[in-house]
Design an enzyme around this catalytic site. Structure first.
Site, PDB file in Angstrom:
ATOM      1  N   ASP A 139      10.841  -3.243  -9.451  1.00 46.78           N
ATOM      2  CA  ASP A 139      10.544  -1.327  -8.784  1.00 46.78           C
ATOM      3  C   ASP A 139       9.418  -1.800  -8.155  1.00 46.78           C
ATOM      4  OD1 ASP A 139      10.628   1.184  -7.918  1.00 46.78           O
ATOM      5  OD2 ASP A 139       9.711   1.428 -10.457  1.00 46.78           O
ATOM      6  N   ASP A 169       6.001   0.883  -8.175  1.00 44.06           N
ATOM      7  CA  ASP A 169       5.339   1.517  -9.247  1.00 44.06           C
ATOM      8  C   ASP A 169       6.234   1.691 -10.393  1.00 44.06           C
ATOM      9  OD1 ASP A 169       3.455   3.293  -7.028  1.00 44.06           O
ATOM     10  OD2 ASP A 169       5.241   2.295  -6.277  1.00 44.06           O
TER      11      ASP A 169
END
Length: 218
Positions: free
Chosen positions: A8, A10
């Site tokens: 991922d 952020d």
């Protein structure tokens, strides 16, 4: 040993919270409101614009001005997308280990491509990533499985041979949906829902340097 490590963006790969908080505080300034500390906003960062508007302005999608503030937030963010953003400690070393072994690594994020690619370019990782799957790259975003399948297609790897690393329940749900081994990171944003121990991740780590051990990158 895993053949690929996928992240991922952020809260897992990059600490984008300071710049997202700055965009939110520009909205508050428009309303003559005092700024909110980045620390207070940090847990909501992985929830995207919706989480930031809720935390910083108590604004929900049903509010009449929500579309306006949604667009203004993204406009402000696009102007200063990588001022204080950095990769988390240990990430660069981890990527180096992947690359020395010849294992692809990539990004699967719900962040729109028009923000994902400029951000990775600013950070210097866009050309190194074997795949970058953004929130609008597939028909549906995480926790749906489509982005995960797309990433595996792009790197030509079976999901079962991939490690997916995230800091939000949706990351773990998406990874498990396609048979990836999942890693939840305590150093991420984590949101305001169930505790990380309840997400069902295969592994939980406190620091990015621990991911190498899980991936078999010794």
């Amino acid at each position: 040993m895993f053949e690929a490590v996928l992240f991922d963006l952020d809260g897992t790969f990059a600490d984008t919270a300071p710049d997202l908080a700055a965009a939110l505080n520009r909205l508050r300034a428009d309303l003559d409101l005092a700024p909110v500390s980045a620390r207070r906003l940090r847990p909501y960062t992985s929830q995207g614009v919706r989480g930031m508007l809720k935390a910083g302005l108590d604004m929900l999608p049903a509010d009449s001005r929500y579309p306006e503030f949604y667009d203004r937030f993204l406009h402000y963010y696009s102007q200063d997308i990588c001022v204080e953003t950095t990769v988390f400690p240990g990430i660069d070393e981890l990527l180096g280990r992947c690359e020395r072994r010849g294992s692809p690594w990539g990004i699967i994020t719900n962040k729109a491509q028009r923000f994902t690619l400029p951000l990775l370019n600013h950070l210097g990782y866009a050309k190194r990533a074997a795949c970058v799957v953004s929130g609008d790259s597939a028909r549906r975003a995480k926790p749906a499985p489509q982005p995960m399948h797309l990433a595996c297609k792009l790197i030509a790897r079976d999901p079962a041979r991939c490690l997916y690393v995230g800091d939000d329940l949706r990351d773990i749900q998406a990874g498990r949906a396609v048979g990836m081994v999942t890693v939840a990171v305590r150093y991420g944003y984590l949101g305001d829902g169930d505790p990380i121990e309840a997400w069902g991740a295969d592994h939980i780590v406190d620091h990015a340097r621990e991911i190498a051990g899980v991936a078999g990158l010794h």
